[in-house]
Design an enzyme around this catalytic site. Structure first.
Site, mmCIF file in Angstrom:
data_model
loop_
_atom_site.group_PDB
_atom_site.id
_atom_site.type_symbol
_atom_site.label_atom_id
_atom_site.label_comp_id
_atom_site.label_asym_id
_atom_site.label_seq_id
_atom_site.Cartn_x
_atom_site.Cartn_y
_atom_site.Cartn_z
ATOM 1 N N CYS A 250 -33.897 -19.452 -1.663
ATOM 2 C CA CYS A 250 -33.698 -20.833 -2.137
ATOM 3 C C CYS A 250 -32.316 -21.347 -1.756
ATOM 4 O O CYS A 250 -31.665 -22.074 -2.533
ATOM 5 C CB CYS A 250 -33.912 -20.942 -3.639
ATOM 6 S SG CYS A 250 -35.613 -20.681 -4.147
ATOM 7 N N LYS B 240 -31.275 -13.682 -16.193
ATOM 8 C CA LYS B 240 -30.285 -13.037 -15.329
ATOM 9 C C LYS B 240 -29.414 -12.055 -16.113
ATOM 10 O O LYS B 240 -28.689 -11.258 -15.520
ATOM 11 C CB LYS B 240 -29.370 -14.082 -14.674
ATOM 12 C CG LYS B 240 -30.077 -15.225 -13.968
ATOM 13 C CD LYS B 240 -30.703 -14.800 -12.670
ATOM 14 C CE LYS B 240 -31.194 -16.039 -11.918
ATOM 15 N NZ LYS B 240 -31.859 -15.704 -10.641
ATOM 16 N N HIS C 144 -27.738 -23.042 -4.352
ATOM 17 C CA HIS C 144 -29.172 -22.842 -4.553
ATOM 18 C C HIS C 144 -29.836 -24.215 -4.499
ATOM 19 O O HIS C 144 -29.222 -25.224 -4.822
ATOM 20 C CB HIS C 144 -29.387 -22.194 -5.922
ATOM 21 C CG HIS C 144 -30.780 -21.751 -6.215
ATOM 22 N ND1 HIS C 144 -31.775 -22.627 -6.585
ATOM 23 C CD2 HIS C 144 -31.346 -20.516 -6.215
ATOM 24 C CE1 HIS C 144 -32.898 -21.949 -6.808
ATOM 25 N NE2 HIS C 144 -32.665 -20.668 -6.590
ATOM 26 N N GLN D 258 -25.748 -16.977 -11.430
ATOM 27 C CA GLN D 258 -25.474 -15.688 -10.802
ATOM 28 C C GLN D 258 -24.201 -15.035 -11.326
ATOM 29 O O GLN D 258 -24.002 -13.830 -11.160
ATOM 30 C CB GLN D 258 -25.378 -15.854 -9.280
ATOM 31 C CG GLN D 258 -26.679 -16.243 -8.614
ATOM 32 C CD GLN D 258 -27.752 -15.170 -8.764
ATOM 33 O OE1 GLN D 258 -27.470 -13.982 -8.756
ATOM 34 N NE2 GLN D 258 -28.995 -15.603 -8.907
ATOM 35 N N ASP E 226 -22.787 -24.105 -11.743
ATOM 36 C CA ASP E 226 -24.005 -23.315 -11.877
ATOM 37 C C ASP E 226 -23.586 -21.856 -12.067
ATOM 38 O O ASP E 226 -23.139 -21.196 -11.135
ATOM 39 C CB ASP E 226 -24.852 -23.493 -10.617
ATOM 40 C CG ASP E 226 -26.063 -22.569 -10.559
ATOM 41 O OD1 ASP E 226 -26.233 -21.726 -11.469
ATOM 42 O OD2 ASP E 226 -26.838 -22.665 -9.584
#
Length: 404
Positions: free
Chosen positions: A362, A224, A121, A201, A198
């Site tokens: 993104c 999320k 991202h 997700q 990260d």
């Protein structure tokens, strides 16, 4: 088995209509919906104990402080961090990554190398580019293949004694690929590099055990995982958090202030300047509770069923191509139809009450890799149904016939 009808009753928004049609919400990779149990916690905060935290002796302040710190403990236990003060509240994953990138400005030197994956991202690309511009470090990219999987042999070749930092998402927001982060972390540590993962997700689908992973930094956002926007967390190993300087100056992050010198507070407050999103932090904890009450193993099994079913049915549509066919992936499908711009498909689906995401998500380098302007992305959560997937497939077929 999950009782999907009962679960859907927890989400008031799923009862609404869009353009006269029942809402089919398939944009969960952007933001999940919020259950009544979390909404009630938000309302309770503002109705009953809205006050600033850590600084007041009065009852409301103490109650708000207790609830906020209890939420921190819930998040610590969920990710199995060794110490509560290793969990930093932030405004979200982007804030978390920038906090770390800013801190490493004083630890990185010219000629040092930083590795990022090809499927990041923008939030896990741009801060490192800015760090390289400030320090003279070199940014290198771990490439991927057509299936949307990282080329681990090339990663191994890129690693060297010059490598100081490695950054990778746990799950690709554009493709759904689950990356082999344990291997990535172990290989990076073998050359003395630190690793930030990260987890934005991954968090809705996978419980990351930060101690088992031996990861140096891990990030995610509450919105999320059925929580509110504007709040997230950064996990950092204590040894690293002590090395990094504060990201922002202000109230709460200080021990003592004079005009001659300021000393900083202990962790975690060193990185939490100013009045935080108190209600958001408390609601984040409530969202983690809610997700765990459903059960992440159950969620993963059900969402995998949705992924297989949606993949099977969408591929029946003439000219449809799916991008991201990794063996290990979460419930995300990015696709296009030959000769049709993804935005046009998304616009027609919206008229039918179907919410999907269109564009580059993104993740422009991924789109450049596939030589496409973007994709239609349908992302499924545990409150979605196969009936909603049927509605999506019918809508995409209708759009195809209208636009070809």
């Amino acid at each position: 088995m999950l009782d999907i009808n009962k679960i859907r009753e927890d989400f008031p928004i799923l009862k609404r209509k869009v353009n006269g049609q029942p809402l089919v919400y398939l944009d969960n990779a952007a933001t999940s919906q919020t259950p009544k149990q979390v909404i009630d916690v938000i309302v309770d905060y503002y109705e009953n104990y809205n006050a600033n935290i850590h600084r007041g002796v009065h009852a409301l302040s103490q109650e708000a402080t207790d609830k906020y710190e209890q939420a921190r403990i819930k998040i610590q236990k969920h990710f199995n961090a060794a110490k509560t003060h290793e969990m930093i509240f932030t405004s979200g994953t982007t804030h978390s990554i920038n906090l770390v990138a800013n801190g490493f400005s004083s630890l990185i030197e010219k000629g040092d190398e930083i590795l990022v994956s090809a499927m990041e991202h923008h939030s896990n690309i741009v801060p490192w580019q800015m760090l390289c511009e400030r320090t003279g470090a070199v940014l290198k990219v771990i490439p991927m293949n057509q299936e949307g999987e990282l080329l681990m042999d090339v990663y191994n070749e890129l690693l060297s004694e010059k490598t100081k930092l490695v950054f990778c998402n746990h799950v690709s927001n554009a493709l759904g690929t689950i990356n082999p982060i344990k291997k990535i972390i172990d290989k990076a540590h073998s050359v003395g590099a630190a690793v930030l993962i990260d987890g934005a997700q991954a968090a809705p689908h996978i419980v990351a055990d930060v101690q088992a992973l031996d990861v140096d930094f891990y990030t995610c956002s509450a919105h999320k995982v059925c929580g509110p926007t504007g709040v997230g967390m950064l996990y950092g190993k204590e040894e690293w958090l002590k090395k990094l300087p504060p990201y922002q100056g202000g109230g709460e992050m200080i021990a003592e202030v004079t005009f001659e010198k300021t000393t900083y507070a202990d962790l975690p407050h060193k990185f939490e300047a100013g009045t935080p999103n108190i209600c958001g932090g408390i609601a984040f904890g409530a969202a983690i509770d809610y997700m765990n009450s459903i059960g992440f193993d159950q969620i993963a099994k059900y969402e995998h069923e949705l992924l297989l079913y949606a993949t099977q049915e969408l591929l029946k549509i003439e000219g449809l191509k799916i991008y991201g066919t990794a063996k290990n992936k979460t419930s995300v499908i990015s696709f296009n139809i030959d000769g049709i711009h993804p935005y046009d498909i998304g616009t027609i689906l919206d008229k039918l009450g179907i919410a999907v995401r269109t564009g580059h998500h993104c993740a422009q380098p991924i789109m450049d890799f596939y030589k496409i302007p973007g994709t239609v992305r349908a992302s499924f959560s545990f409150y979605n149904t196969k009936g909603e997937i049927d509605t999506l497939v019918s809508g995409v077929e209708r759009a195809r016939k209208m636009l070809v």
